[in-house]
Scaffold this motif. Structure first.
Motif, short mmCIF file in Angstrom:
data_model
loop_
_atom_site.label_atom_id
_atom_site.label_comp_id
_atom_site.label_asym_id
_atom_site.label_seq_id
_atom_site.Cartn_x
_atom_site.Cartn_y
_atom_site.Cartn_z
N ALA A 104 -5.00 -0.93 0.58
CA ALA A 104 -3.55 -0.93 0.46
C ALA A 104 -3.07 0.11 -0.55
CB ALA A 104 -3.07 -2.32 0.04
N ASP A 105 -3.86 0.41 -1.56
CA ASP A 105 -3.47 1.40 -2.57
C ASP A 105 -3.42 2.81 -2.00
OD1 ASP A 105 -3.07 -0.37 -4.66
OD2 ASP A 105 -5.16 -0.30 -5.31
N VAL A 106 -4.36 3.12 -1.11
CA VAL A 106 -4.45 4.50 -0.60
C VAL A 106 -3.71 4.68 0.73
CG1 VAL A 106 -6.65 4.86 -1.76
CG2 VAL A 106 -6.64 4.05 0.60
N ALA A 107 -3.32 3.59 1.38
CA ALA A 107 -2.65 3.71 2.68
C ALA A 107 -1.20 4.11 2.48
CB ALA A 107 -2.73 2.39 3.43
N PRO A 108 -0.71 5.08 3.27
CA PRO A 108 0.71 5.43 3.18
C PRO A 108 1.55 4.29 3.78
CG PRO A 108 -0.39 6.61 4.97
CD PRO A 108 -1.44 5.87 4.25
N PRO A 109 2.76 4.10 3.30
CA PRO A 109 3.50 4.87 2.29
C PRO A 109 3.37 4.26 0.89
CG PRO A 109 4.97 3.37 3.41
CD PRO A 109 3.60 3.09 3.94
N SER A 110 2.17 4.16 0.37
CA SER A 110 1.94 3.60 -0.95
C SER A 110 2.65 4.43 -2.02
CB SER A 110 0.44 3.54 -1.24
OG SER A 110 0.20 3.07 -2.53
N ASP A 111 3.33 3.73 -2.95
CA ASP A 111 4.09 4.43 -3.98
C ASP A 111 3.70 3.96 -5.38
OD1 ASP A 111 5.05 1.90 -3.76
OD2 ASP A 111 7.18 2.44 -3.77
N HIS A 112 2.48 3.40 -5.52
CA HIS A 112 2.04 2.92 -6.83
C HIS A 112 0.68 3.51 -7.16
CE1 HIS A 112 0.61 -0.08 -3.82
NE2 HIS A 112 -0.51 0.06 -4.51
N ALA A 113 0.25 3.30 -8.38
CA ALA A 113 -1.02 3.85 -8.85
C ALA A 113 -2.19 3.22 -8.10
CB ALA A 113 -1.17 3.63 -10.35
N ILE A 114 -3.19 4.05 -7.79
CA ILE A 114 -4.38 3.55 -7.10
C ILE A 114 -5.16 2.61 -8.02
CG2 ILE A 114 -6.58 4.23 -6.06
CD1 ILE A 114 -5.29 6.78 -5.13
N GLY A 115 -5.53 1.48 -7.49
CA GLY A 115 -6.27 0.49 -8.26
C GLY A 115 -5.43 -0.68 -8.71
N ARG A 116 -4.12 -0.53 -8.65
CA ARG A 116 -3.23 -1.60 -9.12
C ARG A 116 -3.32 -2.84 -8.23
NH1 ARG A 116 3.30 -0.69 -9.65
NH2 ARG A 116 3.92 -2.88 -9.96
N TYR A 117 -3.19 -2.63 -6.92
CA TYR A 117 -3.27 -3.76 -6.01
C TYR A 117 -4.71 -4.22 -5.82
CZ TYR A 117 -1.41 -6.77 -2.36
OH TYR A 117 -1.01 -7.86 -1.63
N ALA A 118 -5.66 -3.30 -6.00
CA ALA A 118 -7.07 -3.69 -5.92
C ALA A 118 -7.41 -4.70 -7.00
CB ALA A 118 -7.95 -2.45 -6.04
N LEU A 119 -6.88 -4.51 -8.20
CA LEU A 119 -7.11 -5.45 -9.29
C LEU A 119 -6.51 -6.81 -8.96
CD1 LEU A 119 -7.93 -6.19 -12.20
CD2 LEU A 119 -5.74 -5.23 -12.95
N VAL A 120 -5.30 -6.80 -8.42
CA VAL A 120 -4.61 -8.06 -8.12
C VAL A 120 -5.37 -8.85 -7.07
CG1 VAL A 120 -2.51 -9.08 -7.17
CG2 VAL A 120 -2.35 -7.17 -8.78
N LEU A 121 -5.72 -8.21 -5.96
CA LEU A 121 -6.40 -8.93 -4.87
C LEU A 121 -7.84 -9.30 -5.25
CD1 LEU A 121 -5.19 -7.30 -1.54
CD2 LEU A 121 -4.36 -9.33 -2.74
#
Length: 212
Positions: free
Chosen positions: A64-81
């Motif tokens: 989800a971090d790298v898929a467009p149209p992502s507008d946040h820092a990479i790793g942010r959603y990875a940490l949450v999930l």
């Protein structure tokens, strides 16, 4: 993780990502967007346990971090999930089977609220104030509502697929969750305790009775 777990998780996460971006992301619903990726992670974690849920959550968040149209820092959603998958895995029921729909909905509701708060908190640490402008209370309420409404159509199906392709591994891990053989040791002790011991004592008693 087993190969079947990896393949099934990859297929489900990719499918969820496509639906998340191309369908749910374009609905323009008020507040948050229904989080299909979170629901898939929760369903897999409730069968695979904390370690599997943690790995699946990290992979899902990174996608989800790298898929467009992502507008946040990479790793942010990875940490949450990753954290949500680990926490849900700790609540895994026996053999990966929920005893009631209410328990699964409770897990989903808690994860929806905590993931939204954690995502906003991490965003505040890196300078993303979008949640503050939109309204954190509205985001939490809408995320809770959408995810709980969507959960009955996603989580049971994901858990069913995970159990079917897992081939009984979940049942074996439940008997011995630490993989240390304690389950086998407990069965061995139970067998020894149930073994008939009084035979030797009876023989000694009879032998003493025959002495003059």
């Amino acid at each position: 993780m087993r190969v079947t777990r990896i393949l099934l998780s990859a297929v489900l996460l990719l499918l969820a990502l496509v639906v998340q971006v191309s369908v749910l992301g374009r609905l323009q619903l008020p507040g948050a967007t229904p989080d299909l990726m979170l629901l898939v992670v929760l369903g897999l974690a409730l069968v695979y346990g904390p370690a599997g849920g943690c790995l699946v959550g990290f992979a899902a968040g990174l996608l989800a971090d790298v898929a467009p149209p992502s507008d946040h820092a990479i790793g942010r959603y990875a940490l949450v999930l990753c954290l949500m998958g680990y926490a849900a895995g700790l609540l895994r029921p026996n053999a990966g089977r929920q005893r009631s729909a209410l328990s699964a909905l409770t897990v989903v509701a808690s994860a929806a609220v905590l993931s939204t708060l954690l995502y906003a908190s991490v965003g505040a640490l890196v300078g993303d104030t979008a949640a503050r402008h939109v309204g954190l209370a509205g985001l939490v309420f809408s995320a809770l509502l959408y995810d709980v409404l969507l959960a009955p159509f996603v989580v049971p199906a994901v858990m069913l697929l995970a159990r079917r392709f897992d081939g009984g591994t979940a049942e074996a891990e439940t008997d011995d969750p630490g993989g240390s053989g304690l389950g086998s040791l407990a069965r061995y002790k139970t067998t020894r305790e149930a073994s008939p011991v009084p035979t030797y004592k009876k023989k000694r008693t009879l032998g003493l009775a025959r002495r003059p």
